[in-house]
Structures are given as structure tokens and as C-alpha cells.
Design an enzyme around this catalytic site. Sequence first.
Site, PDB file in Angstrom:
ATOM      1  N   GLU A 279      24.099  58.591  73.454  1.00  0.00           N
ATOM      2  CA  GLU A 279      22.417  57.972  73.183  1.00  0.00           C
ATOM      3  C   GLU A 279      21.623  59.176  73.096  1.00  0.00           C
ATOM      4  O   GLU A 279      21.340  59.685  74.153  1.00  0.00           O
ATOM      5  CB  GLU A 279      22.186  56.843  73.962  1.00  0.00           C
ATOM      6  N   SER A 325      21.245  55.113  65.514  1.00  0.00           N
ATOM      7  CA  SER A 325      22.538  54.636  66.250  1.00  0.00           C
ATOM      8  C   SER A 325      23.516  54.244  65.004  1.00  0.00           C
ATOM      9  O   SER A 325      24.595  54.615  65.240  1.00  0.00           O
ATOM     10  CB  SER A 325      22.410  53.682  67.395  1.00  0.00           C
ATOM     11  N   HIS A 440      17.517  57.116  76.761  1.00  0.00           N
ATOM     12  CA  HIS A 440      16.808  56.305  75.554  1.00  0.00           C
ATOM     13  C   HIS A 440      15.250  56.007  76.258  1.00  0.00           C
ATOM     14  O   HIS A 440      15.269  55.828  77.272  1.00  0.00           O
ATOM     15  CB  HIS A 440      17.715  55.259  75.267  1.00  0.00           C
ATOM     16  N   ASP A 494      24.739  60.109  68.735  1.00  0.00           N
ATOM     17  CA  ASP A 494      24.402  59.373  67.446  1.00  0.00           C
ATOM     18  C   ASP A 494      23.475  59.820  66.847  1.00  0.00           C
ATOM     19  O   ASP A 494      23.547  59.950  65.570  1.00  0.00           O
ATOM     20  CB  ASP A 494      24.152  57.767  68.113  1.00  0.00           C
ATOM     21  N   HIS A 495      22.267  60.716  67.600  1.00  0.00           N
ATOM     22  CA  HIS A 495      21.268  61.070  66.790  1.00  0.00           C
ATOM     23  C   HIS A 495      20.532  62.000  67.665  1.00  0.00           C
ATOM     24  O   HIS A 495      20.830  61.909  69.052  1.00  0.00           O
ATOM     25  CB  HIS A 495      20.394  60.196  66.025  1.00  0.00           C
TER      26      HIS A 495
END
Length: 640
Positions: A279, A325, A440, A494-495
Site C-alpha cells: 500500500e 489501489s 496508509h 499499488d501507487h
Amino acid sequence: MTPNTFRTYEIKIMLYRLLLAYVFYFVVRLLFYFYNADLLNIDSIGQLLSLAFYALPYDSASILYMSILFILLSIIPVFINTKPGYQKVVFYAYFIPNLLAYATNFIDLIYYKYILSRTTIAIFDSLEHEDNKGQLFTNFLVNYWHVLILYIVCVTLWVFLYKRVKMKPVVIGPRKSYFISSIVILGVSTFCVIAGIRGGITKKTRPINIVDANRYTDKPEHGDLVLNTPFAILRTLGKTSYKLVDYMDDKAVSQYVSGVKHYNTNEPSRPNIVLFITESFGREYIGAYNKDTDIPNYKSYTPFLDSLANHSLIYTNAFANGYKSLHGVSSIIAGIPSFKDAFTSSPYPTQKIESLVSVLNSEGYDTSFFHGAVNGSMGFLGFGNILGYDNYYGMTEYNNDDDFDGTWGIWDEPFFQFMRETLNKKKGPFFATMFSVSSHEPYIVPDKYIGKFPLGNVEIHKTIGYTDYSFKRFFEESKNEPWFKNTIFIITADHTNQIYYDKYKELVNRTAVPIMIYSADERFKGENRSLAQQIDIYPTVLDIIGYNKPFRSWGRSLLNDSVSTPFTINFGGNEYTYQEGDYIVRFNGKEVTGFYDINDKGLTKNLISKKNKEMTRLEVKCKAFLQDYYDRIINKKLDK
């Protein structure tokens, strides 16, 4: 006559009328099954009823959307709402939107056989350029008159049952009590409507979507029975970026882009594959990827991954294909990038998709998806079922809320260990995908680790340190497991997320992610500076295991592909960014707006006035990719 102080009589009538909508949604679902039983593959009446039960949140969303005005008119505190004239207004507010939406379900009694999915907003795109829409609609009604008859019968019965229970005029009690109770009722109703439209108020972070319909299904087609057509249309409103484009003829497209790959480099083998989708783990945070970036006073927050990189093959010029995501999951696992809108939120994700999962399943792999959040969060469970994962492990399977972080899911450290313990029970070969949660917002770490990791310059830095420590604990414990030496580990993100260094604030670098391949025997080792992207991971894995059949992929093997030229493509700033060779191309879907030197990630000097043959070639390649991309998705060629 008993005074209507607390409005219980009116509420009972409103709930009865809403219940009728659920009944008739169930009826049309049965009709949908009987018309399409040969395609839906239902094994028993029990399974049919079970799927109908799981459909309730989707029916609730559609019914409540269509009934917002009806509910408001039913509960607002006015003194005439039980009188016949007012009730006539309520009648039309209830039936006009609900019956229009209900009618779309009947279209799919027939149309489903042709598109093999619920009708979405995309149907209007298909009809956009048709001049004979009225004639087409008339032909449908004539050719399938029996569907029209069924609709009329259902509507007639629905109206009859509605009128069967009439609202009788009542005496209003004390006005103060009436208004207080009305305010309470309004508040409770608002909460219930919002909850119903979202699919419930739980730990989930977003409203239910089309792919969520596959959360409880054994077969992808069962999701279409769980869904209803109004929901599919409502959830794809605004998702119109998926449209066919026609930049060149098909022969020209095939000259510039290959949507199918076929490798014969490696001998077939069956190593375990463990894929970490981490994440928000931007390339900026990892020191091993920034040795040659010349960033003043650079600091890494990943001491373990930096050490692991010394024994791994790392790609220091890799990029995400999206910025969410959901974008990352479809790009990495299925090789399907997302651009303006997530593929999994589009009208097209429920089709048959060839992916890393389906291919490894066919090769005898046990496939599992691990995500420490509430089961179904982010739509991963539904999309995972569409792709064909054998197992899904979330908070439910972890079964210990003491390790819940209070926001997203189970802390990374214990959940990584849970994956290790679960893999210990598998015979192999296995393919395990781990989607982490801790790095996150709100950027917190477990209480026992407060102060252990550097606070850094932005909030995410300390959580990056925590997830890096979770990796360390996982590898320390796993290296003694019998499956470890026969396992290929792939780590990516994911990013990206919070940015501190100016280099990564440059537009192109805002999607800079790591790609790392590690195995205990260190057969993959070194640094590769070629362009790489998330969609390259899928073909790379198949190349590693020596898969020797053709498969659908826009990406390339990062190890042995001598045919495909390294490139990346993504979408940001309302334009596509295509990188290859010496240039970066910016394309808005209609025309190229800029060409930039490949090292000009901030897009500071537009070279479009100096356009040369190489720039023209890259412009055509970008257009060819997009034309093939939309064609395969919209015309359902993702299994080829």
C-alpha cells in the site's frame, strides 16, 4: 380516532410500500434466472435462494435511490400527508422512478444472452450514434412481446398491492411531539437510506460496486444474478471514459502493439510465487532505488528492503499504471491498466479475464489473495473471484480483532505472519498475493512501536518504516520454512502517496513505484534501469515458470523479452503519458499536446515544435495501444 403523535401508522405504510419493491425485485430476479438458466449455471434451488439473499444490498441500493423523493414526502412533518390528494402525489413519486428503473431488469431477460453481463450505462454509448433508436426499441417490444407482458403483469400486481393497503386520514396529536418525533424519524431515515445506498455501514471504505457482487459466488456468472440492472446502470454513471476509439485500421494496430505474448525461453518449472502489493509504497521511500538520483540529503525509510535489494533484481525506473489501489490490482495481477476510471469500476470487469490467476490455476497452482481489511473491502474479494482465486483471506479468516488498526484492517506485521502460517499448510506450488494496509492514512503505527521508526518529513514515513519492519519479520520467520527456497518473491506497490522530494513531485515521477524480484538462490540479482511498469509483472511471472503457451498481455517480460521495447503508459493531469526510448508523449485522447525528453519528468520543455520521425512513431504507438486496449475491454476479448 387515535391521535397520530409519533407517526407509527405512516411509517408502517411506508415500510410496506418499500417491501413491495423488494418482492418484485425478487420476482424479476427469478424471471432473469429462468430466461438465462443455461448461462447462469445454478446447481440447486438452495443456491438460487442463497444468491437472492446476497442480492439484498444491491436491491436496497437501487430501490432507495429510486425512492428518495417518496421517502421524503412520506416523512416530512406536514399536516396533510395522510390526505387523499397528498397521497396521490406520493403515489406518483413512488411509482414513476421505481417502474422506470424496474423496466431495465426486463431488458436483461433477453439482452443478457448477447452481452453476458448486466446492462450498464455503456448501452447508451452503444446507441449514441444510432439514428433509429425508436425503431430499435419498437422492434425489441414486438420481438419480445412476452417480456413486455410480464412487465405489465408485474406492474399491475405491484400497483394493486400498493393500493390494497390505503393510507387513511388521521388526527395529528400535540404539534410539539409531532415535530420532535418527525425530526427523529427524518434523522433515522436519512441514516438508513445512506446506509442502504452504500450497501451497509461497516468498516468498508466505499460503497458496494459491481465487482462486489462476486464476493460470495463460486462462479463469475453468479454475480450477474446477485446484481440488478438499475444498480449496474447507476454504479456506472459517469464511467464513460471506456469508449471505442478509431485512430487507425486494425492492421496498423497489430504492427505497433501486441496484445498476446508467447515465451519459450525457460524450461517449465513450478516455483511458488509470493506477490506483495504494498500500500502506497512509492519508489521515493526506498534507498536502494535512489542511489543515483542526486537528491540532496536523501533519507531512506526502508532499511530492510534496502538490504534485501542487494540480493535481488530491482527495477529503478518502474512506474504504476494508475493512481489508486484498484488500478494497481488489475494492472499487476491481470495486466489491465486503468486510466481515467478504474477498470474494476467500469461496466466491463465481470467478463472472462485471462490473468496471472487463471493461468497459474491451469498449471496446478493453489492461488490465494490476502488482504487484512474487512472481507470485500476495496472490491478485492469480488474482483478476486472473477479472476478465479481459490482462496481469500481477510479479517474474517484472521479472526482476531485485537490486531485491528482501528481504520483499515489488521496491522501488517501480524497479518504478514498469518500469511506465512497459512502458506505453511499448503502443499504447493502456490501463488499468494498479499495486499498490505498499514502504510496508509491516518499514518499510525501500533502503540508498542511508537517512537521506533523515524518520523521523517511527512506523515507516511513512519508507517513506511513499520511496513518495512513487517517485511523484515516475515522474511526472518519464512526463511526457515520448507517452501522458502523454492519461492519467487515479487515486491511492488499499488501507487504512490505523500511526496517530500522535489524529484518525485515531477508529474511523471508521481507514479514511480518499486519492482523487486527475489529468490533465495539469488538467481535474480542486480539493478535494471530500463523502463518497467506494473503490467509487466504478469508476463514476467509466466516467463519465470516457463509457461510456453500464448497468453493475453500488453506488458512484457522484464527478464527475457527481446521483441518488445520497454515502455510505460498511464493517465494523469487529464492526459495519457507514454514513455519509450528518448521521449515522453502527452496525449489527450484526440491530439498530442507535447513531446518531452525522456529525462524531463517534470515536462518543463515541450519539444512539439521540433517533431521528428521518432516522435511521430511514438505517437502512433500510443494511439495503437489505446485502440487495442479499449477494443479488447469493450468487445470482451480479455480471455484471448
